[in-house]
Motif scaffolding. Structure first.
Motif, short mmCIF file in Angstrom:
data_model
loop_
_atom_site.label_atom_id
_atom_site.label_comp_id
_atom_site.label_asym_id
_atom_site.label_seq_id
_atom_site.Cartn_x
_atom_site.Cartn_y
_atom_site.Cartn_z
N VAL A 29 30.56 37.51 48.35
CA VAL A 29 30.60 38.18 47.06
C VAL A 29 31.78 39.13 47.06
CG1 VAL A 29 29.43 39.74 45.46
CG2 VAL A 29 28.11 38.03 46.69
N ALA A 30 32.48 39.19 45.94
CA ALA A 30 33.67 40.04 45.86
C ALA A 30 33.83 40.60 44.47
CB ALA A 30 34.92 39.26 46.26
N THR A 31 34.57 41.68 44.37
CA THR A 31 34.99 42.22 43.07
C THR A 31 36.51 42.19 43.00
OG1 THR A 31 34.78 44.46 44.04
CG2 THR A 31 33.00 43.68 42.61
N LEU A 32 37.02 42.06 41.78
CA LEU A 32 38.46 41.90 41.58
C LEU A 32 39.13 43.26 41.55
CD1 LEU A 32 40.50 39.59 41.06
CD2 LEU A 32 40.28 40.11 38.62
N MET A 33 40.21 43.36 42.31
CA MET A 33 41.00 44.58 42.39
C MET A 33 42.41 44.30 41.89
SD MET A 33 38.73 46.54 43.67
CE MET A 33 39.68 48.00 44.09
N PRO A 34 43.07 45.26 41.19
CA PRO A 34 44.45 45.02 40.72
C PRO A 34 45.45 45.01 41.87
CG PRO A 34 43.77 47.28 40.31
CD PRO A 34 42.55 46.58 40.83
#
Length: 338
Positions: free
Chosen positions: A333-338
């Motif tokens: 599971v991951a979240t998007l980072m700029p």
């Protein structure tokens, strides 16, 4: 737009600042879930709360932005494949398991997964549930593979506490071999109060079915995506009633991907190309859209007409309510980072 905050605004800033020849630089931030399940269901509520579901009776929930996860599955479901989940907040969620016969089920929790009510059990040996989508907190649809020559659609008007099989008189005949793909919980999409779209494969042509009356009647349109027993439309998403993106390809040949866009509510589709088989797709903001699959993640800034790969890690599904979450094999599971 009023909801273009956080990660969305940051990504737009990056895109505007980077020369056209360069690739914008978002990346995935992985979160340890403590699970090795393949997570094909994902429903992100906000930056703190997300639910994921998958193999071996797995349903996970985080309420602290992915720092910690708890197994929240119903008891005695270790043999089930939870391929889709819809969360309304940290306490209320609906989970869909798939499979032959009574392996296709629906559960609902109103207390954060402490207990679940089994609200639907398939009793037809010919039926096989694929995916689920909600219009709002009360109204939702489940689509299953064709039964007696037509896709089966179930509806709820009480938040998943009960389900009814809709009459199939308004559903076109399925092609021989045509079916949905239970790969990401995204073979059905909704937008607004009444519009829904279903993606298919396996027949002579890939098709997307569109309903304007919450699943009572449907119209099927061919898409340019390839079709075979292992290829077709795996995920579809609409950012408004008119603008949609479909992704897929061939899961048996994961380096072969395909996508298409629509500007007329799905009445016609124009081909585009992603770098590999993609099973999940979601709109970020404006015309920005993201697609994920086992061989990587792609980002489009022009509504899905052109794509750039920004990550080569494996994910199966993606959810972007205000920040983007992705989930996949080995509990990733991951979240998007700029």
């Amino acid at each position: 737009m009023k909801w273009m905050t956080g990660i969305a605004a940051a990504l737009l800033t990056v895109a505007m600042a980077v020369p056209a020849a360069a690739t914008p630089g978002p990346s995935w931030r992985l979160h340890a879930t403590g699970s090795d399940a393949r997570l094909r269901g994902l429903s992100a509520v906000n930056p703190l709360v997300a639910w994921a579901s998958g193999s071996a009776g797995t349903i996970l929930r985080t309420v602290d932005g992915g720092r910690t996860w708890e197994q929240k599955a119903p008891t005695n479901t270790a043999t089930l494949e939870f391929r889709d989940i819809q969360a309304f907040d940290a306490q209320h969620a609906v989970a869909l398991s798939i499979g032959e016969g009574d392996a296709s089920r629906v559960y609902r929790t109103d207390n954060g997964g402490q207990s679940w009510q089994q609200t639907q059990t398939n009793t037809d040996p010919k039926a096989f549930y694929d995916c689920m989508a909600f219009f709002d907190q009360r109204h939702g649809l489940i689509v299953g593979d064709p039964v007696d020559g037509k896709f089966e659609v179930l509806a709820t008007d009480d938040g998943g506490r009960s389900w009814q099989i809709l009459p199939n008189s308004g559903m076109p005949e399925a092609q021989p071999g045509e079916a949905g793909f239970a790969a990401s919980g995204q073979c059905i999409a909704t937008n607004g109060a009444n519009d829904a779209w279903i993606g298919s494969g396996g027949g002579a042509q890939t098709r997307i079915y569109h309903s304007t009356d919450r699943g009572r009647t449907w119209h099927a349109t061919a898409t340019p995506l390839p079709s075979s027993q292992s290829s077709g439309v795996f995920a579809v998403a609409f950012r408004d009633r008119n603008h949609g993106v479909a992704v897929g390809g061939d899961y048996a040949a994961p380096t072969t991907g395909a996508a298409a866009t629509s500007r007329d509510a799905g009445r016609s589709w124009q081909a585009s190309t992603v770098a590999g088989y993609r099973s999940g797709v979601a709109w970020l903001f404006g015309t920005a859209v993201i697609a994920v699959g086992p061989t990587g993640s792609d980002l489009s800034w022009d509504g899905g007409r052109h794509w750039r790969t920004f990550d080569t890690g494996s994910f199966d599904t993606v959810s972007c309510p205000n920040i983007c979450w992705a989930a996949g094999e080995h509990g990733r599971v991951a979240t998007l980072m700029p």
